[in-house]
Design a protein around this motif. Structure first.
Motif, PDB file in Angstrom:
ATOM      1  N   VAL A 174     -66.373 159.892  66.953  1.00  0.00           N
ATOM      2  CA  VAL A 174     -67.657 160.072  66.273  1.00  0.00           C
ATOM      3  C   VAL A 174     -67.469 159.969  64.769  1.00  0.00           C
ATOM      4  O   VAL A 174     -68.276 159.334  64.071  1.00  0.00           O
ATOM      5  N   VAL A 175     -66.405 160.567  64.256  1.00  0.00           N
ATOM      6  CA  VAL A 175     -66.122 160.490  62.814  1.00  0.00           C
ATOM      7  C   VAL A 175     -65.913 159.042  62.387  1.00  0.00           C
ATOM      8  O   VAL A 175     -66.429 158.596  61.358  1.00  0.00           O
ATOM      9  N   ALA A 176     -65.151 158.281  63.189  1.00  0.00           N
ATOM     10  CA  ALA A 176     -64.899 156.875  62.871  1.00  0.00           C
ATOM     11  C   ALA A 176     -66.199 156.077  62.854  1.00  0.00           C
ATOM     12  O   ALA A 176     -66.425 155.253  61.953  1.00  0.00           O
ATOM     13  N   SER A 177     -67.078 156.314  63.819  1.00  0.00           N
ATOM     14  CA  SER A 177     -68.355 155.607  63.866  1.00  0.00           C
ATOM     15  C   SER A 177     -69.211 155.956  62.653  1.00  0.00           C
ATOM     16  O   SER A 177     -69.876 155.086  62.074  1.00  0.00           O
ATOM     17  N   VAL A 206     -61.092 153.931  58.525  1.00  0.00           N
ATOM     18  CA  VAL A 206     -61.337 153.713  59.952  1.00  0.00           C
ATOM     19  C   VAL A 206     -60.235 152.850  60.550  1.00  0.00           C
ATOM     20  O   VAL A 206     -59.739 153.119  61.653  1.00  0.00           O
ATOM     21  N   ALA A 207     -59.839 151.810  59.824  1.00  0.00           N
ATOM     22  CA  ALA A 207     -58.798 150.912  60.322  1.00  0.00           C
ATOM     23  C   ALA A 207     -57.469 151.640  60.507  1.00  0.00           C
ATOM     24  O   ALA A 207     -56.742 151.401  61.481  1.00  0.00           O
ATOM     25  N   PRO A 243     -56.141 151.843  64.656  1.00  0.00           N
ATOM     26  CA  PRO A 243     -55.629 150.491  64.433  1.00  0.00           C
ATOM     27  C   PRO A 243     -55.745 149.564  65.637  1.00  0.00           C
ATOM     28  O   PRO A 243     -55.754 148.350  65.486  1.00  0.00           O
ATOM     29  N   ASN A 244     -55.814 150.096  66.847  1.00  0.00           N
ATOM     30  CA  ASN A 244     -55.830 149.265  68.047  1.00  0.00           C
ATOM     31  C   ASN A 244     -57.185 149.247  68.757  1.00  0.00           C
ATOM     32  O   ASN A 244     -57.280 148.777  69.893  1.00  0.00           O
ATOM     33  N   SER A 245     -58.213 149.760  68.098  1.00  0.00           N
ATOM     34  CA  SER A 245     -59.544 149.768  68.704  1.00  0.00           C
ATOM     35  C   SER A 245     -60.386 148.629  68.138  1.00  0.00           C
ATOM     36  O   SER A 245     -60.081 148.072  67.076  1.00  0.00           O
ATOM     37  N   GLY A 268     -60.907 146.840  59.666  1.00  0.00           N
ATOM     38  CA  GLY A 268     -59.808 146.239  58.916  1.00  0.00           C
ATOM     39  C   GLY A 268     -60.169 144.873  58.363  1.00  0.00           C
ATOM     40  O   GLY A 268     -59.841 144.546  57.212  1.00  0.00           O
ATOM     41  N   LEU A 269     -60.872 144.076  59.173  1.00  0.00           N
ATOM     42  CA  LEU A 269     -61.300 142.750  58.720  1.00  0.00           C
ATOM     43  C   LEU A 269     -62.299 142.850  57.572  1.00  0.00           C
ATOM     44  O   LEU A 269     -62.218 142.105  56.591  1.00  0.00           O
ATOM     45  N   ARG A 270     -63.249 143.797  57.701  1.00  0.00           N
ATOM     46  CA  ARG A 270     -64.231 143.969  56.643  1.00  0.00           C
ATOM     47  C   ARG A 270     -63.560 144.410  55.342  1.00  0.00           C
ATOM     48  O   ARG A 270     -63.918 143.941  54.257  1.00  0.00           O
TER      49      ARG A 270
END
Length: 231
Positions: free
Chosen positions: A160-163, A188-189, A193-195, A202-204
């Motif tokens: 939830v924190v990541a979202s 977030v990245a 890292p694997n989600s 990471g791309l953004r």
């Protein structure tokens, strides 16, 4: 020296008058205890049956593919089986179905109802995120930012924190706050890292760090991800 049996007998003889004097009171207490045990057992049985019925009802409606019908069915279960585990879950799933069908204001009402009714629940982080996402989807940016910040700062649920952080980064990016957005994306990245969310973040972050100095206006923020109910 008196034997143990003699001492016990003497004690009973001394205690017996007290029993006779308080016999009615003792009988009342005993009856009260029996009734209390019966009531508790009956309540536990009824509550267990209610939990089972609520779970079965929620399982049946969850097979529906129509979000509008699913929302109505879930909210009915939440009302009919209020207080049960399945009833709480139904209220949250009903709110999520409203969100998915584009009824953002109604979804916000139901997410907030969950928080008001069950403030200390394991699904509280998801409901709080649901309120923030509903505000975001309605274009109430300032309120959404405050709600997302609350989720990111107070929730114990890492997903939830990541979202919430990803949503804040998206809003910062839309407002041209590229440095702030990049930092949140990177957070977030690193955390996931694997989600799929971590990879997108990471791309953004890479794109912002590469292009912000040369052409900050060329970056278009990604669309808001739909609210999903984590399990």
């Amino acid at each position: 020296m008196q034997s143990q049996e003699t001492i016990a007998t003497d004690y009973l003889f001394k205690l017996w008058p007290w029993f006779e004097a308080n016999l009615k009171r003792l009988a009342f207490v005993a009856a009260f205890i029996v009734i209390a045990i019966f009531v508790f057992a009956f309540y536990s049985y009824r509550q267990n049956q209610k939990e089972i019925a609520a779970g079965q009802a929620l399982t049946q409606v969850s097979l529906s593919n129509n979000n509008g019908e699913l929302a109505d069915a879930c909210l009915k279960i939440a009302a009919d089986y209020s207080g049960t585990l399945a009833g709480r879950r139904a209220l949250l799933e009903g709110a999520a179905a409203l969100f998915t069908s584009g009824k953002y204001a109604d979804a916000q009402v139901q997410f907030q109802k969950f928080l008001d009714t069950y403030p200390d629940n394991s699904f509280t982080p998801q409901a709080t995120l649901g309120v923030a996402a509903s505000l975001d989807a309605q274009g109430k940016t300032d309120l959404a930012i405050s709600a997302y910040q609350k989720v990111a700062g107070q929730s114990s649920d890492g997903n939830v924190v990541a979202s919430a952080k990803f949503a804040l980064a998206r809003l910062d990016e839309a407002q041209g706050k590229l440095a702030e957005a990049s930092k949140l994306y990177e957070d977030v990245a690193r955390a996931y890292p694997n989600s799929s969310l971590g990879n997108e973040a990471g791309l953004r972050a890479m794109e912002l760090n590469t292009k912000s100095a040369a052409a900050p206006a060329a970056l278009a923020p990604t669309a808001a991800a739909p609210f999903t109910l984590s399990h």
